[in-house]
Scaffold this motif. Sequence first.
Motif, PDB file in Angstrom:
ATOM      1  N   LEU A  12       4.853   0.651  -0.293  1.00 16.17           N
ATOM      2  CA  LEU A  12       5.308   1.466   0.978  1.00 16.17           C
ATOM      3  C   LEU A  12       4.836   1.104   2.369  1.00 16.17           C
ATOM      4  O   LEU A  12       5.282   1.412   3.217  1.00 16.17           O
ATOM      5  CB  LEU A  12       5.086   2.897   0.532  1.00 16.17           C
ATOM      6  CG  LEU A  12       5.994   3.343  -0.706  1.00 16.17           C
ATOM      7  CD1 LEU A  12       5.439   5.034  -0.849  1.00 16.17           C
ATOM      8  CD2 LEU A  12       7.368   3.394  -0.287  1.00 16.17           C
ATOM      9  N   ALA A  13       3.520   0.163   2.231  1.00 15.77           N
ATOM     10  CA  ALA A  13       2.613   0.145   3.368  1.00 15.77           C
ATOM     11  C   ALA A  13       3.581  -0.882   4.149  1.00 15.77           C
ATOM     12  O   ALA A  13       3.824  -2.224   3.715  1.00 15.77           O
ATOM     13  CB  ALA A  13       1.370  -0.133   2.943  1.00 15.77           C
ATOM     14  N   GLN A  14       3.469  -0.966   5.468  1.00 16.21           N
ATOM     15  CA  GLN A  14       4.199  -1.865   6.195  1.00 16.21           C
ATOM     16  C   GLN A  14       3.061  -2.921   6.447  1.00 16.21           C
ATOM     17  O   GLN A  14       3.684  -4.080   6.753  1.00 16.21           O
ATOM     18  CB  GLN A  14       4.480  -1.144   7.818  1.00 16.21           C
ATOM     19  CG  GLN A  14       5.618  -0.190   7.793  1.00 16.21           C
ATOM     20  CD  GLN A  14       5.705   0.313   9.069  1.00 16.21           C
ATOM     21  OE1 GLN A  14       5.042  -0.233   9.790  1.00 16.21           O
ATOM     22  NE2 GLN A  14       6.603   1.141   8.982  1.00 16.21           N
ATOM     23  N   ASP A  15       1.770  -2.828   6.318  1.00 14.93           N
ATOM     24  CA  ASP A  15       0.814  -3.783   6.574  1.00 14.93           C
ATOM     25  C   ASP A  15      -0.288  -3.668   5.869  1.00 14.93           C
ATOM     26  O   ASP A  15      -0.534  -2.189   5.285  1.00 14.93           O
ATOM     27  CB  ASP A  15       0.729  -4.210   8.031  1.00 14.93           C
ATOM     28  CG  ASP A  15       0.374  -3.109   8.679  1.00 14.93           C
ATOM     29  OD1 ASP A  15      -0.800  -2.362   8.241  1.00 14.93           O
ATOM     30  OD2 ASP A  15       0.850  -2.749   9.747  1.00 14.93           O
ATOM     31  N   ALA A  16      -1.253  -4.704   5.643  1.00 14.15           N
ATOM     32  CA  ALA A  16      -2.453  -4.202   4.844  1.00 14.15           C
ATOM     33  C   ALA A  16      -3.498  -3.273   5.363  1.00 14.15           C
ATOM     34  O   ALA A  16      -3.913  -2.339   4.931  1.00 14.15           O
ATOM     35  CB  ALA A  16      -3.385  -5.644   4.695  1.00 14.15           C
ATOM     36  N   LEU A  17      -3.340  -3.375   6.965  1.00 12.02           N
ATOM     37  CA  LEU A  17      -4.330  -2.192   7.604  1.00 12.02           C
ATOM     38  C   LEU A  17      -3.937  -0.775   7.286  1.00 12.02           C
ATOM     39  O   LEU A  17      -4.946   0.096   6.954  1.00 12.02           O
ATOM     40  CB  LEU A  17      -3.945  -2.519   9.113  1.00 12.02           C
ATOM     41  CG  LEU A  17      -5.125  -1.666   9.961  1.00 12.02           C
ATOM     42  CD1 LEU A  17      -6.680  -1.658   9.694  1.00 12.02           C
ATOM     43  CD2 LEU A  17      -4.924  -1.945  11.499  1.00 12.02           C
ATOM     44  N   SER A  18      -2.691  -0.542   7.304  1.00 11.48           N
ATOM     45  CA  SER A  18      -2.151   0.796   7.026  1.00 11.48           C
ATOM     46  C   SER A  18      -2.416   1.531   5.652  1.00 11.48           C
ATOM     47  O   SER A  18      -2.552   2.653   5.267  1.00 11.48           O
ATOM     48  CB  SER A  18      -0.782   0.977   7.530  1.00 11.48           C
ATOM     49  OG  SER A  18       0.269   0.238   6.714  1.00 11.48           O
ATOM     50  N   TYR A  19      -2.208   0.485   4.734  1.00 10.78           N
ATOM     51  CA  TYR A  19      -2.471   0.725   3.310  1.00 10.78           C
ATOM     52  C   TYR A  19      -3.996   0.965   3.079  1.00 10.78           C
ATOM     53  O   TYR A  19      -4.351   1.841   2.733  1.00 10.78           O
ATOM     54  CB  TYR A  19      -2.108  -0.563   2.694  1.00 10.78           C
ATOM     55  CG  TYR A  19      -2.529  -0.560   1.061  1.00 10.78           C
ATOM     56  CD1 TYR A  19      -2.193   0.493   0.021  1.00 10.78           C
ATOM     57  CD2 TYR A  19      -3.421  -1.612   0.673  1.00 10.78           C
ATOM     58  CE1 TYR A  19      -2.597   0.404  -1.223  1.00 10.78           C
ATOM     59  CE2 TYR A  19      -3.675  -1.453  -0.596  1.00 10.78           C
ATOM     60  CZ  TYR A  19      -3.422  -0.528  -1.480  1.00 10.78           C
ATOM     61  OH  TYR A  19      -3.651  -0.367  -3.064  1.00 10.78           O
ATOM     62  N   GLN A  41      -8.616  -5.759  -1.728  1.00 10.86           N
ATOM     63  CA  GLN A  41      -9.150  -4.988  -0.869  1.00 10.86           C
ATOM     64  C   GLN A  41      -9.840  -3.894  -1.247  1.00 10.86           C
ATOM     65  O   GLN A  41     -10.716  -3.065  -0.630  1.00 10.86           O
ATOM     66  CB  GLN A  41      -8.116  -4.687   0.373  1.00 10.86           C
ATOM     67  CG  GLN A  41      -7.443  -5.731   1.285  1.00 10.86           C
ATOM     68  CD  GLN A  41      -6.334  -5.546   2.090  1.00 10.86           C
ATOM     69  OE1 GLN A  41      -6.763  -4.520   2.619  1.00 10.86           O
ATOM     70  NE2 GLN A  41      -5.553  -6.342   2.128  1.00 10.86           N
ATOM     71  N   LEU A  42      -9.221  -3.385  -2.310  1.00 10.11           N
ATOM     72  CA  LEU A  42      -9.617  -1.901  -2.798  1.00 10.11           C
ATOM     73  C   LEU A  42     -11.215  -2.123  -3.325  1.00 10.11           C
ATOM     74  O   LEU A  42     -11.955  -1.040  -3.363  1.00 10.11           O
ATOM     75  CB  LEU A  42      -8.684  -1.654  -3.953  1.00 10.11           C
ATOM     76  CG  LEU A  42      -7.140  -1.251  -3.476  1.00 10.11           C
ATOM     77  CD1 LEU A  42      -6.579  -0.942  -4.693  1.00 10.11           C
ATOM     78  CD2 LEU A  42      -7.353  -0.028  -2.569  1.00 10.11           C
ATOM     79  N   HIS A  43     -11.656  -3.182  -3.881  1.00 13.35           N
ATOM     80  CA  HIS A  43     -12.571  -3.416  -4.302  1.00 13.35           C
ATOM     81  C   HIS A  43     -13.937  -3.050  -3.128  1.00 13.35           C
ATOM     82  O   HIS A  43     -15.101  -2.420  -3.752  1.00 13.35           O
ATOM     83  CB  HIS A  43     -13.027  -4.899  -4.773  1.00 13.35           C
ATOM     84  CG  HIS A  43     -12.309  -5.366  -5.729  1.00 13.35           C
ATOM     85  ND1 HIS A  43     -12.772  -6.425  -6.764  1.00 13.35           N
ATOM     86  CD2 HIS A  43     -11.035  -4.788  -6.253  1.00 13.35           C
ATOM     87  CE1 HIS A  43     -11.954  -6.524  -7.659  1.00 13.35           C
ATOM     88  NE2 HIS A  43     -10.878  -5.577  -7.565  1.00 13.35           N
ATOM     89  N   SER A  44     -13.874  -3.247  -2.137  1.00 13.61           N
ATOM     90  CA  SER A  44     -14.844  -2.907  -1.130  1.00 13.61           C
ATOM     91  C   SER A  44     -14.845  -1.254  -0.822  1.00 13.61           C
ATOM     92  O   SER A  44     -15.702  -0.619  -0.282  1.00 13.61           O
ATOM     93  CB  SER A  44     -14.744  -3.665   0.027  1.00 13.61           C
ATOM     94  OG  SER A  44     -13.462  -3.179   0.828  1.00 13.61           O
ATOM     95  N   ILE A  45     -13.638  -0.583  -1.170  1.00 11.62           N
ATOM     96  CA  ILE A  45     -13.644   0.669  -0.852  1.00 11.62           C
ATOM     97  C   ILE A  45     -14.047   1.731  -1.864  1.00 11.62           C
ATOM     98  O   ILE A  45     -14.582   2.663  -1.831  1.00 11.62           O
ATOM     99  CB  ILE A  45     -12.020   0.929  -0.374  1.00 11.62           C
ATOM    100  CG1 ILE A  45     -11.396   0.377   0.595  1.00 11.62           C
ATOM    101  CG2 ILE A  45     -11.733   2.468  -0.386  1.00 11.62           C
ATOM    102  CD1 ILE A  45      -9.916   0.302   0.900  1.00 11.62           C
TER     103      ILE A  45
END
Length: 501
Positions: A142-149, A181-185
């Motif tokens: 659903l995200a338009q880009d990686a940043l918004s996700y 990207q989730l690994h760092s969060i």
Amino acid sequence: MVDPKALGSIVNTGVPGLDDILGGGLHREHIYLIEGTPGSGKTTLAMQFLLDGAQRGERCVYITLSETERELRASAKSHGWSLEGVTLLEITPLEADPERQQGMIHPSEIELDHTVELILSRILELKPDRVVIDALTELRLLAQDALSYRRQVLTLKAFFARSQITVLALDDLTDTAQGLQLHSIVHGVVSLEQRRMEYGVVRRRLAVLKLRGVNFRSGYHDYVIRTGGVTVFPSLVAAEHESSFDTVPVSSEISEMDELLGAGLRRGTCALVLGPSGVGKSTLAIQYAIAGTRRGERAAIFAFDESYRTAARRSAALGMDIDAARRGGSLSWRQISPTSVSPGEFVEAVRRQVDSGARIIVIDSLNSYMGSMPEEQALLLHMHELLAYLGNRGVVTILIMAQHGLLGDAHAPIDLSFLADTIILLRYFEADGAVRKAVSVLKNRSGQHESTIRSYELVTNEGLKVGPPIREFRGVLRGAPIYVGPSAIIPPETHAGDASD
């Protein structure tokens, strides 16, 4: 929601073996990522996590963005579970059929921020202690880009932390680059993996890739999915199981065999029995197991090749009643299929026998056990750790390995001699116009042993017989000896033709 003060800081996962790997469980108020390809067991593991919480009186919510409530209930039913105490919250796109599920929630717009707002509002309403989000893949689409996700995931993380909620977020790895990207969060990452073998069932293993502030068990750990859920087999660390015991010799109840070994096998040691097919390797191992049961000990035999029915009939013909020992509970016989049992599951089965009091373990045979290993190096590592564990627990371990060839030169498929404390070699040889058997001890780290070669027979109704040293022949171990004595010393043939392993 349960009073947070009544809850400990650690959350049990409800998955057998997983808490051990995680250092006790998961820490509350954190979000954890469970990643794996479709079919690796993410949904099953997540359900076990929520069911464990429900049994403890916690409020649990399963947020599904991909599967329907009907599918989830069917999956739970296949494991014999009732989802009572678990709230299923189904969030689907607008184009889904509105008549499909009563109470279904439909976002007014198919966009990421609205979906996240909908999730947060329902969480505020339900006030759960544990939440599963299945799956983050849908939010990423659903995200338009990686940043918004990333921003929306950070929003969820902060919200769950303030609300004192423990969260499992599932990801099916359809987009590995963005998934990383989730690994760092997140606070921790558990990766599930399934491997298709050339023959046999699918093998599954997991690894904890990250767990902040916890000394977890690193590396791969085998797991299975069966009716009842996921079961994990933590990799064995022998150093964690040291114990004190008396290294006394264990008798085979055959005086000549004990003399050959220098009093017998000692507790906490491993014996490797080598020889060609049918020479009597399994019979020698069963002899030690039966002798142990007569002393009041427990023995366990893990058979990869021979069926129990065949072994019981053959042993009974030799006067060894393994059936009575099994019925009495002093002997355990476990049939193992190398195509369906992973190395981790096998090690766990051995550990259960040792924990139940078994002091003699027989593995018959290593040739078939090798079939459960993806590569030779893995076999060496598994066997090294398993034998070290059994040694630390004071167990007498007997490994059986069949050599290639019958008469003449015989070779083992893999060299495990350096792992064994004792090596017993059984050989065929030709003498006086007949094929005979011989036994010799090539190595014994635990003490002195005879360097002689003795005759070896399987006698109907009398069992295993070890004779005097064979001194009139030279080259017995080569299979075609040369007679160097004044007269034949081997007695006439007395053993049953079918009484061999």
